[in-house]
Design a protein around this motif. Structure first.
Motif, PDB file in Angstrom:
ATOM      1  N   ASP A  35       0.845  -1.185   0.000  1.00 12.03           N
ATOM      2  CA  ASP A  35       0.000   0.000   0.000  1.00 12.03           C
ATOM      3  C   ASP A  35       0.885   1.240   0.000  1.00 12.03           C
ATOM      4  OD1 ASP A  35      -1.600   2.165   1.828  1.00 12.03           O
ATOM      5  OD2 ASP A  35      -2.985   0.954   0.624  1.00 12.03           O
ATOM      6  N   THR A  36       0.384   2.337  -0.543  1.00 12.44           N
ATOM      7  CA  THR A  36       1.192   3.562  -0.580  1.00 12.44           C
ATOM      8  C   THR A  36       1.638   3.997   0.813  1.00 12.44           C
ATOM      9  OG1 THR A  36      -0.849   4.865  -0.573  1.00 12.44           O
ATOM     10  CG2 THR A  36       0.162   4.410  -2.717  1.00 12.44           C
ATOM     11  N   ALA A  85       3.616  -7.553   0.915  1.00 12.75           N
ATOM     12  CA  ALA A  85       4.133  -7.088   2.199  1.00 12.75           C
ATOM     13  C   ALA A  85       3.816  -8.177   3.213  1.00 12.75           C
ATOM     14  CB  ALA A  85       3.465  -5.783   2.616  1.00 12.75           C
ATOM     15  N   VAL A  86       4.827  -8.632   3.942  1.00 10.60           N
ATOM     16  CA  VAL A  86       4.628  -9.621   5.002  1.00 10.60           C
ATOM     17  C   VAL A  86       4.320  -8.843   6.274  1.00 10.60           C
ATOM     18  CG1 VAL A  86       5.640 -11.539   6.284  1.00 10.60           C
ATOM     19  CG2 VAL A  86       6.266 -11.160   3.878  1.00 10.60           C
ATOM     20  N   ASP A  89      -0.381  -8.327  11.169  1.00 12.01           N
ATOM     21  CA  ASP A  89      -1.828  -8.255  11.328  1.00 12.01           C
ATOM     22  C   ASP A  89      -2.495  -7.565  10.144  1.00 12.01           C
ATOM     23  OD1 ASP A  89      -0.838  -5.747  11.663  1.00 12.01           O
ATOM     24  OD2 ASP A  89      -1.435  -5.532  13.759  1.00 12.01           O
ATOM     25  N   GLY A  90      -1.784  -7.496   9.047  1.00 16.23           N
ATOM     26  CA  GLY A  90      -2.281  -6.747   7.897  1.00 16.23           C
ATOM     27  C   GLY A  90      -1.832  -5.312   7.908  1.00 16.23           C
ATOM     28  N   LYS A  91      -1.229  -4.873   9.034  1.00 14.29           N
ATOM     29  CA  LYS A  91      -0.790  -3.482   9.156  1.00 14.29           C
ATOM     30  C   LYS A  91       0.711  -3.380   9.404  1.00 14.29           C
ATOM     31  CE  LYS A  91      -5.278  -1.938  10.932  1.00 14.29           C
ATOM     32  NZ  LYS A  91      -6.001  -1.295  12.059  1.00 14.29           N
ATOM     33  N   GLU A  92       1.217  -4.031  10.439  1.00 14.64           N
ATOM     34  CA  GLU A  92       2.640  -3.898  10.790  1.00 14.64           C
ATOM     35  C   GLU A  92       3.500  -4.689   9.804  1.00 14.64           C
ATOM     36  OE1 GLU A  92       5.806  -4.938  14.373  1.00 14.64           O
ATOM     37  OE2 GLU A  92       3.696  -5.504  14.557  1.00 14.64           O
ATOM     38  N   VAL A  93       4.304  -3.993   9.014  1.00 16.71           N
ATOM     39  CA  VAL A  93       5.134  -4.644   8.000  1.00 16.71           C
ATOM     40  C   VAL A  93       6.349  -5.280   8.664  1.00 16.71           C
ATOM     41  CG1 VAL A  93       6.554  -4.288   5.957  1.00 16.71           C
ATOM     42  CG2 VAL A  93       4.362  -3.089   6.179  1.00 16.71           C
TER      43      VAL A  93
END
Length: 201
Positions: A35-36, A85-86, A89-93
């Motif tokens: 994501d940007t 992107a791994v 929780d879908g947020k913390e890269v």
């Protein structure tokens, strides 16, 4: 230039992009498209000495990182590559993983990955690689996944083995790294009998 195959294509053209870019899951991990908003952490990752040691390309700015993300999206629409992107929780890269050089005719692709320092030695890389491999050799229909890394990169060798990639040999003086030419280990994992194959298969 068009050409005619004498064999059936392993993966029909257009079959991958007919569905949205997949979101994959592994224990404790969500693999999603970039994501940007990920540009700052992506740029910071390439400032890490270990990532820079094994990668010759790096973005110079957040703007360029976003340009890379746009390229990733284009690669998916053209069925050339898939990039994730791994995340925790879908947020913390936590890292990056990709299937590059996707050859749909032969059903072959190359895996590449890196993990941020705080997530190393926690199973993130092998978990992400296993998830991508299971999707690629299963639902996506690839027959063979390849992975290469410098013979000096012992950590990457361990990740490959844990994810079921068999060491096939050494490609001598095959790649240029910041400190010169390196021999590269070649690993591969195959689809056998319609299912992703592990080393014992």
């Amino acid at each position: 230039m068009t050409h005619v195959l004498s064999t059936q294509s392993a993966i029909p053209a257009g079959s991958l992009v007919a569905a949205p870019h997949p979101v994959l899951r592994a224990p404790g991990l969500v693999l999603r498209p970039w994501d940007t908003a990920d540009a700052p952490v992506f740029l910071d990752a390439y400032r890490d000495p270990e990532i820079r040691r094994w990668h010759t390309r790096s973005p110079a700015s957040e703007e360029q990182a976003r340009e890379w993300f746009a390229g990733y999206r284009q690669d998916w629409t053209e069925e050339k590559a898939a990039n994730w992107a791994v995340t925790r929780d879908g947020k913390e890269v936590l890292g990056r993983i990709a299937l590059r050089g996707m050859n749909l005719e032969d059903g072959v692709a190359e895996c590449a990955y890196w993990v941020l320092p705080a997530a190393r030695r926690t199973g993130v890389a092998s978990g992400a690689l296993t998830a991508v491999s299971e999707w690629a050799l299963g639902e996506a229909g690839f027959h063979r996944l390849e992975l290469d890394h410098s013979t000096r990169n012992e950590a990457s060798c361990r990740v490959a083995a844990r994810a079921g990639f068999v060491l096939e040999g050494t490609k001598r003086s095959s790649a240029v790294h910041p400190d010169g030419r390196h021999d590269m280990h070649l690993h591969a994992r195959l689809r056998v009998g319609g299912s992703p194959a592990h080393p014992e298969s």
